[in-house]
Write a protein that holds these residues in place. Structure first.
Motif, mmCIF file in Angstrom:
data_model
loop_
_atom_site.group_PDB
_atom_site.id
_atom_site.type_symbol
_atom_site.label_atom_id
_atom_site.label_comp_id
_atom_site.label_asym_id
_atom_site.label_seq_id
_atom_site.Cartn_x
_atom_site.Cartn_y
_atom_site.Cartn_z
ATOM 1 N N GLY A 273 -1.024 -6.772 -0.869
ATOM 2 C CA GLY A 273 0.123 -7.089 -1.698
ATOM 3 C C GLY A 273 0.794 -8.351 -1.194
ATOM 4 N N PRO B 296 0.358 -1.025 -12.685
ATOM 5 C CA PRO B 296 1.721 -1.267 -13.162
ATOM 6 C C PRO B 296 1.851 -1.391 -14.668
ATOM 7 C CG PRO B 296 0.833 -3.227 -12.068
ATOM 8 C CD PRO B 296 -0.119 -2.107 -11.785
ATOM 9 N N GLU C 153 -2.616 -5.143 -4.699
ATOM 10 C CA GLU C 153 -2.312 -5.948 -5.874
ATOM 11 C C GLU C 153 -3.590 -6.466 -6.538
ATOM 12 O OE1 GLU C 153 -0.624 -10.072 -5.454
ATOM 13 O OE2 GLU C 153 1.180 -8.946 -5.974
ATOM 14 N N ASN D 266 9.811 1.249 -7.224
ATOM 15 C CA ASN D 266 9.462 0.255 -8.232
ATOM 16 C C ASN D 266 9.620 0.846 -9.629
ATOM 17 O OD1 ASN D 266 8.450 -2.045 -9.483
ATOM 18 N ND2 ASN D 266 6.308 -1.600 -8.998
ATOM 19 N N HIS E 250 6.514 -7.831 -3.162
ATOM 20 C CA HIS E 250 6.879 -8.246 -4.507
ATOM 21 C C HIS E 250 6.428 -7.166 -5.482
ATOM 22 C CE1 HIS E 250 8.524 -12.322 -4.451
ATOM 23 N NE2 HIS E 250 7.799 -12.508 -3.358
ATOM 24 N N THR E 251 7.330 -6.723 -6.342
ATOM 25 C CA THR E 251 7.040 -5.702 -7.335
ATOM 26 C C THR E 251 7.614 -6.147 -8.673
ATOM 27 O OG1 THR E 251 9.115 -4.481 -7.043
ATOM 28 C CG2 THR E 251 7.286 -3.913 -5.552
ATOM 29 N N ASP E 252 7.316 -5.375 -9.703
ATOM 30 C CA ASP E 252 7.906 -5.649 -11.013
ATOM 31 C C ASP E 252 9.423 -5.553 -10.948
ATOM 32 O OD1 ASP E 252 5.394 -5.273 -13.178
ATOM 33 O OD2 ASP E 252 5.161 -4.259 -11.262
ATOM 34 N N THR E 253 9.949 -4.673 -10.101
ATOM 35 C CA THR E 253 11.396 -4.513 -9.973
ATOM 36 C C THR E 253 12.006 -5.670 -9.198
ATOM 37 O OG1 THR E 253 11.044 -2.119 -9.987
ATOM 38 C CG2 THR E 253 13.215 -2.891 -9.323
ATOM 39 N N ASN F 95 0.746 4.988 -5.640
ATOM 40 C CA ASN F 95 2.021 4.567 -6.202
ATOM 41 C C ASN F 95 1.776 3.523 -7.287
ATOM 42 O OD1 ASN F 95 3.090 6.373 -4.420
ATOM 43 N ND2 ASN F 95 3.774 4.865 -2.958
ATOM 44 N N THR F 96 2.493 2.432 -7.302
ATOM 45 C CA THR F 96 2.278 1.426 -8.355
ATOM 46 C C THR F 96 1.373 0.298 -7.892
ATOM 47 O OG1 THR F 96 4.340 0.328 -7.716
ATOM 48 C CG2 THR F 96 4.453 1.912 -9.521
ATOM 49 N N VAL G 55 1.261 -1.600 -5.214
ATOM 50 C CA VAL G 55 1.796 -2.832 -4.637
ATOM 51 C C VAL G 55 1.056 -3.243 -3.374
ATOM 52 C CG1 VAL G 55 4.083 -2.500 -5.617
ATOM 53 C CG2 VAL G 55 3.591 -1.596 -3.349
ATOM 54 N N ASP H 294 12.845 -4.133 -0.594
ATOM 55 C CA ASP H 294 11.430 -3.780 -0.608
ATOM 56 C C ASP H 294 10.660 -4.698 0.325
ATOM 57 O OD1 ASP H 294 8.852 -2.735 -1.394
ATOM 58 O OD2 ASP H 294 9.749 -2.213 -3.323
#
Length: 725
Positions: free
Chosen positions: A58, A670, A605, A395, A422-425, A599-600, A602, A419
């Motif tokens: 990630g 994601p 990636e 996230n 880097h995430t969408d949030t 999870n999502t 992250v 965090d």
């Protein structure tokens, strides 16, 4: 050679012991392996846990960021903290519910406790969630209904002694590989077996002795059909039911006809009888998100517990065993003050509230009257009650259902995101606080069988990152200056937490950092320095002991923290699934775990489109899902998956393990929650993430160009398909 530092894996909730070594500079992990001296896993570990610890793919957030002119720009810690504190303080001027706090099962116990103390005792907000509502809330509610307390009765020690391993709505071969190794080894012994209930012929089902492919969302129908056959065929453990339970007669009267319930579940009576017969042996009944993530999640989890109660499977080597997703979901439930106060102390009990308020030196009136609506209700309240959101190690922009709506709501709030990646949030944030991650910070965690163990740092935090606990303290110093001692140290925070759990159901007061140096793993409840609990609710006395059971079964006795001291059968009613298929959306979407992500995603990636698995027959029916030619002679077919909330491009993979009419997508990608719907279980507030209606469409010219770009990116080295900060 650098020092070998023992720790606990923070990937899934098995709680594998790891040994980590840094590079010579002490700035990065160089090697991670299983810890042969760890008493829980004896050196076992999975590739995902090791890989995502030592070399996550990630993009790290290395510096504080603030939004300037619509873009996130690097800044100093002082500026970021002041900007965050100013925005949160302004939101709190409207009242304590002006700020929502979203935590995570990826935090240590110490960080989860401190975040809950800030949310409940500092802000006083009801809009707070520790992320477990997205995965474990239905199981938790069912445990309280049945036993008066959260968490499974069995432990890992019971796995070798079970004769039947019944896995229902879970895929531990992928999600919990080390745990599944123990299950498979036990099921391979003479007279033992593995049975799987799952709409998908999963990796776990492929290893099973028997697979029951029920219709998606029909778990309660099947569980009630099995219980009806257990009653009809005289397989009820009447002595146990009489000695240790309440409510069986009421449930008996409400049971459906077995044949009609089996038909509703899309299975035969042969399947039902096979499950009923298997439950005669000592059985561990495992379940996961396939049960919990439903509008009927609490009823379904309760129905599985009922099967254990009716057959007397509440002894060592048997019982209901929910499989936790996030690494420290159990710790979040014990420590974070989300649904209960620390130690699982009741949230609305006035005496408990007074005790917690005194320990925190805050007025009890600061606490909210109820634990809040869960994450879906929290997102809905943005713009009404909520003006600011503080998200820590989570996230929601990708991990919550109906993700487009979630992003739109988050954009309406002042958003502080803490965090490591880097995430969408993070991309939506007004302020980003960069956090240290595994191998860079210290604390404790609790695995799915209630075992507390240490998490240790082997390197310094990367870049300008700081541990979660330190950042929470930094913000609290600006917003609620007297709430914490300064600075926050993990051992001292754990001691405060453990003292607050004394006498509670989840008692940690006999555990300390010194003890965890001598004993790497201790299972709660542990009220004394030499306590480490085993099977819950059960005791067996020796011949001649005065505590012989009323039932007279070899001195067995049971005691539960319910008003009657007995376990309770459930009688909850199901509701219709929120979204059925029709001509416009003829396919049913379900989501599940992949072996290489969690999870999502992250930490792994990827620029690739998610892979949608459908039966070959379903792909043939929607034959216009034609794709582009990639990888020279190789062919990938892409299509557009469309729900009533959004659409995504996916790689279409024919897969005979998926039943006709079903679309399988990975829960970690994601993009997937663009499709899912946000209806929740009325008791647990857990979203119905496992079922919605979709269709498959052919790609237009622009979509085909996008699919070619995705396919090309998927072949690049990872360092060429991530964005640096």
């Amino acid at each position: 050679m650098t020092e070998r530092v023992p720790t606990t894996c923070m990937r899934c909730a098995v709680g594998c012991g790891l040994v980590q070594q840094s590079d010579e500079k002490g700035t990065a992990l160089e090697r991670v392996r299983g810890d042969l001296d760890h008493p829980v896993t004896d050196g076992l570990a999975c590739r995902r846990g090791i890989g995502e610890t030592v070399d996550p793919n990630g993009t790290r957030v290395h510096r504080p960021l603030v939004r300037r002119d619509g873009e996130l720009a690097p800044t100093t810690w002082e500026t970021a903290l002041e900007r965050a504190a100013t925005g949160l303080e302004r939101a709190l001027e409207t009242g304590p519910d002006g700020v929502a706090v979203l935590g995570s099962g990826q935090q240590t116990n110490e960080a989860a406790y401190a975040l809950g103390k800030l949310a409940r005792g500092g802000f006083g907000t009801r809009y707070y969630d520790a992320n477990t509502t997205l995965c474990m809330a239905s199981a938790v509610t069912a445990y309280y209904d049945a036993f008066g307390s959260d968490a499974p009765p069995p432990t890992y020690d019971d796995i070798p002694d079970a004769d039947t391993h019944l896995v229902w709505g879970a895929n531990p071969a992928v999600a919990h590989p080390v745990l599944f190794r123990w299950i498979a080894q036990s099921a391979a012994k003479d007279g033992a077996e593995l049975l799987v209930v799952d709409p998908i012929a999963s990796e776990t089902a492929a290893a099973a002795d028997y697979h029951v492919p029920l219709e998606p969302g029909s778990d309660v129908d099947l569980a009630r059909a099995v219980l009806a056959r257990i009653v009809e065929t005289g397989r009820v453990d009447e002595a146990f039911v009489a000695a240790a339970t309440d409510g069986f007669d009421d449930l008996h009267e409400r049971l459906p006809d077995a044949a009609s319930a089996a038909d509703a579940a899309g299975v035969s009576l042969v399947d039902v009888d096979r499950l009923a017969e298997a439950l005669e042996a000592p059985t561990l009944l495992y379940w996961g998100m396939g049960i919990n993530q439903s509008v009927n999640g609490t009823v379904a989890a309760g129905a599985l517990i009922d099967l254990c109660l009716a057959t007397g499977n509440l002894r060592p080597g048997s019982g209901p065993f929910s499989l936790t997703g996030q690494a420290n979901s159990m710790g979040a439930r014990v420590c974070s003050s989300k649904g209960t106060w620390p130690g699982h102390r009741p949230f609305t009990d006035s005496n408990v509230r007074a005790d917690v308020a005194a320990a925190w030196n805050v007025p009890p009136s600061r606490f909210p009257d109820d634990p809040g609506p869960g994450p879906v209700g929290t997102i809905d309240a943005i713009g009404d009650d909520i003006a600011a959101v503080y998200a820590v190690a989570t996230n929601p922009a990708a991990g919550m259902p109906d993700a487009t709506y979630v992003r739109e709501r988050l954009e309406d709030a002042f958003l502080v995101v803490q965090d490591a990646f880097h995430t969408d949030t993070v991309a939506l944030a007004d302020v980003v606080l960069p956090a240290a991650t595994w191998g860079e910070s210290s604390g404790t965690t609790i695995n799915m069988e209630r075992t507390v163990s240490r998490v240790r740092a082997a390197t310094v935090p990367a870049g300008a990152t700081r541990p979660d606990l330190e950042i929470i303290g930094n913000l609290a110093d600006r917003l609620v200056p007297d709430l914490f001692d300064d600075p926050l140290e993990p051992a001292a925070v754990f001691d405060e937490l453990a003292a607050l759990t004394a006498g509670a159901a989840a008692d940690l007061s006999g555990i300390s950092y010194d003890r965890l140096e001598a004993e790497p793993a201790v299972r709660w409840p542990a009220p004394e320095p030499d306590d480490s609990a085993g099977y819950r609710y059960y005791e067996r006395s020796t011949p001649g002991d005065e505590a012989r059971s009323e039932a007279g079964n070899d001195g067995e006795s049971w005691s539960f923290p319910t008003p009657s001291g007995r376990a309770r059968f459930s009688t909850g009613d199901t509701q219709a699934l929120p979204e059925s298929t029709d001509d416009a959306y003829p396919l049913t979407l379900t989501t599940a775990r992949r072996s290489d992500a969690y999870n999502t995603g992250v930490r792994n990636e990827t620029a690739e489109a998610p892979t949608a698995r459908l039966s070959p027959e379903t792909v043939d029916v929607v034959a216009d899902a034609r794709g582009c030619d990639v990888d020279g002679g190789g062919h990938k077919r892409y299509g557009r998956i469309v729900s009533r909330r959004g659409s995504i491009i996916a790689c279409i993979e024919p897969d005979a393990s998926v039943p006709e009419g079903v679309v399988w997508l990975p829960i970690h990608h994601p993009a997937v929650n663009e499709l899912t719907l946000s209806d929740v279980d009325p008791r647990s507030s857990e979203p119905n993430l496992k079922q919605c209606a979709v269709r498959l469409e052919t790609l237009g010219p622009r979509d085909r160009s996008a699919s070619r770009e995705l396919a090309a990116k998927s072949r690049l080295p990872s360092n060429q398909r991530t964005n640096s900060s």
